[in-house]
Design an enzyme around this catalytic site. Structure first.
Site, PDB file in Angstrom:
ATOM      1  N   GLU A  65       0.835  -1.204   0.000  1.00 59.91           N
ATOM      2  CA  GLU A  65       0.000   0.000   0.000  1.00 59.91           C
ATOM      3  C   GLU A  65       0.869   1.252   0.000  1.00 59.91           C
ATOM      4  O   GLU A  65       0.543   2.244  -0.643  1.00 59.91           O
ATOM      5  CB  GLU A  65      -0.908   0.026   1.232  1.00 59.91           C
ATOM      6  CG  GLU A  65      -1.947  -1.051   1.272  1.00 59.91           C
ATOM      7  CD  GLU A  65      -2.789  -0.953   2.519  1.00 59.91           C
ATOM      8  OE1 GLU A  65      -3.946  -0.518   2.399  1.00 59.91           O
ATOM      9  OE2 GLU A  65      -2.281  -1.299   3.620  1.00 59.91           O
ATOM     10  N   LYS A  83     -11.570   4.699   1.918  1.00 60.07           N
ATOM     11  CA  LYS A  83     -10.484   3.886   1.353  1.00 60.07           C
ATOM     12  C   LYS A  83     -11.133   2.746   0.555  1.00 60.07           C
ATOM     13  O   LYS A  83     -11.195   1.601   0.995  1.00 60.07           O
ATOM     14  CB  LYS A  83      -9.592   3.356   2.474  1.00 60.07           C
ATOM     15  CG  LYS A  83      -8.327   2.697   2.004  1.00 60.07           C
ATOM     16  CD  LYS A  83      -7.438   2.320   3.191  1.00 60.07           C
ATOM     17  CE  LYS A  83      -6.173   1.643   2.712  1.00 60.07           C
ATOM     18  NZ  LYS A  83      -5.300   1.264   3.844  1.00 60.07           N
TER      19      LYS A  83
END
Length: 120
Positions: free
Chosen positions: A22, A99
């Site tokens: 990420e 997200k």
């Protein structure tokens, strides 16, 4: 009672997350911001300097999302709220960080963290 200025769906790519991939590749984040401010002076003067410039606020929020990575969405939300409260005209801020590409192993639409912070 204070008035509200809201920014919905600010979109930017950030490198926030707990997992190494990420932080390396980045992903999409969306941010909603709602701030409480007294807009009466701006309504009387019809002058941008008498209110919160939401265009400038939007750019600063996106800059945070695109900037220094953090591990937790909660940390990102707090940094955005702190940024909002730097303006003395803002009494409180509500921040939702979305997200939608979170690394979850089951089908989902979105992951959000919402915080509310007030001037103390």
């Amino acid at each position: 009672m204070l008035d509200r200025i809201e920014l919905r769906g600010l979109t930017a790519t950030g490198r926030h997350g707990w997992l190494p991939h990420e932080r390396e590749t980045g992903q999409l984040f969306r941010v909603d911001v709602s701030v409480s401010v007294d807009t009466r002076a701006a309504a009387r003067s019809d002058d941008l300097t008498d209110t919160v410039d939401y265009g400038s606020l939007a750019e600063r929020v996106v800059g945070l999302v695109e900037g220094e990575p953090v591990r937790l969405v909660e940390t990102l939300a707090q940094r955005i709220a702190d940024l909002c409260l730097e303006d003395p005209r803002i009494e409180d801020a509500e921040v939702t960080v979305h997200k939608p590409e979170a690394p979850i192993s089951v089908p989902f639409d979105d992951v959000t963290v919402t915080i509310r912070r007030a001037r103390t």
